[in-house]
Design a protein around this motif. Structure first.
Motif: not given
Length: 254
Positions: A22-32
């Motif tokens: 489950r990942r939130y956000g995208s790109g460099d700001s994405a949080v796994t």
């Protein structure tokens, strides 16, 4: 793995997580929050989930319970892959096959204990029988409190009503998110003993997120998460062993 094997596995397990991320956000700001987590929860067992802050405990519970959809992987409840269901079918499955108990009791203050317990069935368009509501309240030791409103009940009694409400649909699996977090020590232990009895006497499957090693010691096994990944487990462990394991996780170098 063929279909016959898959069905045999699902017959033994109330729920399985297969490579769930489950990942939130995208790109460099994405949080796994979850990273390729695979876990199975056998029927009729009590599992506690623990880990440092930000380890992914809440995300695991939300994905497992169908409250959130994983970015990838599969969540299988009783042979049904939740990730393949429409929102409508997922809602129906949660109502009928999954129970929830949270730290906040979430009872409606204007309703009696019996009316709060009956609410999930009413929301599903079903008329609950008085006998079934009484049975659910009796299961949590509150048969004599059916007409009391939440303000007339102690915190422990309110959490018992919340348990009865979760059990009224006879769910395949009961999820608890810090279910004793708002209770004093003695009352919390009473609720934990009740959960333990539901597993031992009624074959209920319970998955509970907790930060409390004493609470986790009531479980058959404790699964530990670190940075969104499974980081070991303990079986039939006491509170001291669980606390020691948690200390090692929290002090381990990144």
């Amino acid at each position: 793995m063929n279909d016959r094997t898959v069905h045999a596995v699902d017959a033994d397990h109330a729920i399985r997580l297969c490579s769930v991320s489950r990942r939130y956000g995208s790109g460099d700001s994405a949080v796994t929050a979850l990273d390729e987590v695979s876990l199975a929860f056998p029927r009729g067992t009590f599992t506690a989930v623990m880990g440092p802050s930000g380890s992914g405990k809440s995300s695991l519970l939300q994905c497992a319970a169908g409250l959130d959809r994983p970015t990838s992987g599969a969540v299988v409840v009783g042979g049904t892959d939740l990730t393949r269901l429409s929102e409508r079918r997922l809602t129906l499955l949660r109502r009928e096959r999954v129970g929830f108990v949270f730290q906040a009791f979430n009872l409606l203050p204007s309703l009696t204990a019996a009316q709060n317990v009956a609410l999930p069935l009413r929301l599903a368009g079903r008329r609950p029988s008085r006998a079934r509501v009484r049975e659910a309240l009796a299961q949590v030791g509150l048969a004599d409190r059916a007409r009391h409103r939440p303000a007339e009940l102690s915190g422990g009694q309110q959490q018992r009503v919340a348990l009865a409400r979760a059990l009224i649909t006879r769910p395949e699996i009961l999820f608890g998110d810090e279910p004793t977090g708002a209770l004093d020590t003695r009352t919390g232990r009473e609720v934990l003993a009740l959960l333990r009895a539901m597993v031992d006497d009624a074959g209920q499957t319970v998955v509970m997120v907790t930060h409390d090693p004493v609470a986790a010691s009531y479980a058959d096994r404790v699964v530990f998460l670190v940075d969104g990944r499974v980081n070991g487990e303990l079986t039939a462990a006491g509170a001291d062993a669980i606390a020691t394991h948690m200390t090692h996780l929290e002090t381990a170098p990144c």
